[in-house]
Design an enzyme around this catalytic site. Structure first.
Site, PDB file in Angstrom:
ATOM      1  N   ARG A   1      10.596  -3.301 -12.354  1.00 25.33           N
ATOM      2  CA  ARG A   1       9.358  -4.035 -11.945  1.00 25.33           C
ATOM      3  C   ARG A   1       8.887  -5.225 -12.547  1.00 25.33           C
ATOM      4  NH1 ARG A   1       6.569  -0.545  -8.260  1.00 25.33           N
ATOM      5  NH2 ARG A   1       4.418  -1.473  -8.902  1.00 25.33           N
TER       6      ARG A   1
ATOM      7  N   LYS B   1      14.511  -6.583   0.952  1.00 19.30           N
ATOM      8  CA  LYS B   1      13.707  -6.561   2.630  1.00 19.30           C
ATOM      9  C   LYS B   1      14.320  -7.796   3.544  1.00 19.30           C
ATOM     10  CE  LYS B   1       9.643  -4.735   0.249  1.00 19.30           C
ATOM     11  NZ  LYS B   1       8.189  -4.748   0.363  1.00 19.30           N
TER      12      LYS B   1
ATOM     13  N   PHE C   1      -2.793  -2.895   6.676  1.00 24.70           N
ATOM     14  CA  PHE C   1      -1.351  -3.679   6.831  1.00 24.70           C
ATOM     15  C   PHE C   1      -0.340  -2.434   7.263  1.00 24.70           C
ATOM     16  CE2 PHE C   1      -1.893  -2.819   2.231  1.00 24.70           C
ATOM     17  CZ  PHE C   1      -0.832  -2.290   1.864  1.00 24.70           C
TER      18      PHE C   1
ATOM     19  N   THR D   1       3.236  -7.857  -6.791  1.00 18.78           N
ATOM     20  CA  THR D   1       3.322  -7.437  -5.290  1.00 18.78           C
ATOM     21  C   THR D   1       3.252  -8.892  -4.782  1.00 18.78           C
ATOM     22  OG1 THR D   1       2.840  -5.387  -5.413  1.00 18.78           O
ATOM     23  CG2 THR D   1       2.615  -6.264  -3.147  1.00 18.78           C
TER      24      THR D   1
ATOM     25  N   TYR E   1       6.990   4.616   3.808  1.00 21.17           N
ATOM     26  CA  TYR E   1       5.789   3.822   3.549  1.00 21.17           C
ATOM     27  C   TYR E   1       4.221   4.741   4.004  1.00 21.17           C
ATOM     28  CZ  TYR E   1       7.792  -0.387   2.010  1.00 21.17           C
ATOM     29  OH  TYR E   1       8.149  -1.438   1.386  1.00 21.17           O
TER      30      TYR E   1
ATOM     31  N   ASN F   1       7.851  -9.779   0.919  1.00 22.79           N
ATOM     32  CA  ASN F   1       7.817 -10.030  -0.622  1.00 22.79           C
ATOM     33  C   ASN F   1       9.346  -9.689  -1.250  1.00 22.79           C
ATOM     34  OD1 ASN F   1       7.601  -7.226  -0.436  1.00 22.79           O
ATOM     35  ND2 ASN F   1       5.910  -7.241  -1.850  1.00 22.79           N
TER      36      ASN F   1
ATOM     37  N   HIS G   1      11.789  -4.201  -2.831  1.00 23.47           N
ATOM     38  CA  HIS G   1      10.776  -3.276  -3.242  1.00 23.47           C
ATOM     39  C   HIS G   1      11.332  -2.428  -4.482  1.00 23.47           C
ATOM     40  CE1 HIS G   1       8.663   0.846  -2.955  1.00 23.47           C
ATOM     41  NE2 HIS G   1       9.761   1.413  -3.036  1.00 23.47           N
TER      42      HIS G   1
ATOM     43  N   GLU H   1      12.620   8.624  -3.213  1.00 24.27           N
ATOM     44  CA  GLU H   1      13.135   7.767  -2.567  1.00 24.27           C
ATOM     45  C   GLU H   1      14.625   7.488  -2.289  1.00 24.27           C
ATOM     46  OE1 GLU H   1       9.068   4.747  -3.175  1.00 24.27           O
ATOM     47  OE2 GLU H   1      11.000   4.197  -4.087  1.00 24.27           O
TER      48      GLU H   1
HETATM   49  P1  CMP Z   1       6.145  -2.888  -1.844  1.00 24.45           P
HETATM   50  O1  CMP Z   1       6.154  -3.019  -2.973  1.00 24.45           O
HETATM   51  O2  CMP Z   1       7.407  -2.425  -1.073  1.00 24.45           O
HETATM   52  O3  CMP Z   1       4.878  -1.582  -1.452  1.00 24.45           O
HETATM   53  C1  CMP Z   1       4.101  -1.563  -0.273  1.00 24.45           C
HETATM   54  C2  CMP Z   1       4.371  -2.820   0.694  1.00 24.45           C
HETATM   55  O4  CMP Z   1       3.373  -3.219   1.484  1.00 24.45           O
HETATM   56  C3  CMP Z   1       4.573  -4.224  -0.333  1.00 24.45           C
HETATM   57  O5  CMP Z   1       5.504  -4.106  -0.992  1.00 24.45           O
HETATM   58  C4  CMP Z   1       4.056  -5.475   0.790  1.00 24.45           C
HETATM   59  O6  CMP Z   1       5.276  -5.619   1.135  1.00 24.45           O
HETATM   60  C5  CMP Z   1       3.266  -4.625   1.543  1.00 24.45           C
HETATM   61  N1  CMP Z   1       1.938  -5.071   1.141  1.00 24.45           N
HETATM   62  C6  CMP Z   1       1.016  -4.741   0.108  1.00 24.45           C
HETATM   63  N2  CMP Z   1      -0.058  -5.275   0.132  1.00 24.45           N
HETATM   64  C7  CMP Z   1      -0.024  -5.953   1.255  1.00 24.45           C
HETATM   65  C8  CMP Z   1      -1.313  -6.726   2.038  1.00 24.45           C
HETATM   66  N3  CMP Z   1      -2.391  -6.679   1.534  1.00 24.45           N
HETATM   67  N4  CMP Z   1      -0.882  -7.218   3.301  1.00 24.45           N
HETATM   68  C9  CMP Z   1       0.093  -7.017   3.725  1.00 24.45           C
HETATM   69  N5  CMP Z   1       1.458  -6.311   3.233  1.00 24.45           N
HETATM   70  C10 CMP Z   1       1.192  -5.726   2.071  1.00 24.45           C
END
Ligand code: CMP
Length: 140
Positions: free
Chosen positions: A87, A11, A59, A93, A51, A114, A117, A128
């Site tokens: 994973r 990311k 969010f 996450t 997404y 984070n 993904h 995907e």
């Molecule tokens: P990802 O595994 O890419 O899947 C969905 C993404 O949403 C996640 O990683 C984070 O980047 C984002 N995400 C998930 N939960 C939250 C949250 N509570 N607040 C902000 N971003 C979130």
């Protein structure tokens, strides 16, 4: 165990901090193979579509903004039980909940930023991968 393919994104928070190589080293050290990879800058349309399952989440707007804030590296990973294996390599996450040694524990800035993904199922992995790669871009 069965050979699988999964989809990964490095990311914008990670590309901005020059962490592509460090993250790839963790992926490869786990035994997963990076069989396709390209650096792109997602459009809002691409990120919004990718997404879409989170559309109703509070969010969502910020997530789309974050994912288009800089370049990302999209990847196809292959290996034994690759979906679950990746994973495990990524960690939870929320980096606050991630295990020691995982990518997110080591590199993630926040639950949103984070660093990586990874697909959550084999079915979503195929969807995907097809979103970002043509068959002729995956050479094994
Ligand atoms: P990802 O595994 O890419 O899947 C969905 C993404 O949403 C996640 O990683 C984070 O980047 C984002 N995400 C998930 N939960 C939250 C949250 N509570 N607040 C902000 N971003 C979130």
């Amino acid at each position: 165990m069965a050979q699988q393919r999964t989809f990964s994104i490095i990311k914008p928070d990670a590309t901005r901090r020059n962490l592509t190589g460090a993250i790839n080293a963790k992926i490869e050290a786990s035994g997963l193979r990076i069989i396709a990879q390209k650096r792109i800058h997602m459009t809002s349309e691409q990120a919004g579509e990718f997404y879409a399952v989170h559309k109703e989440r509070p969010f969502y707007g910020e997530l789309v903004e974050f994912m288009t804030s800089g370049p990302v590296v999209v990847q196809v990973l292959e290996g034994d039980d690759a979906v679950a294996a990746y994973r495990g390599v990524m960690g939870a996450t929320n980096p606050a909940d991630a295990d020691e040694g995982t990518i997110r524990k080591e590199f993630a800035e926040s639950i949103e930023a984070n660093s990586v993904h990874g697909s959550d199922s084999l079915e979503n992995a195929a969807i995907e991968i097809a979103h970002f790669f043509n068959d002729d871009e995956i050479v094994g």
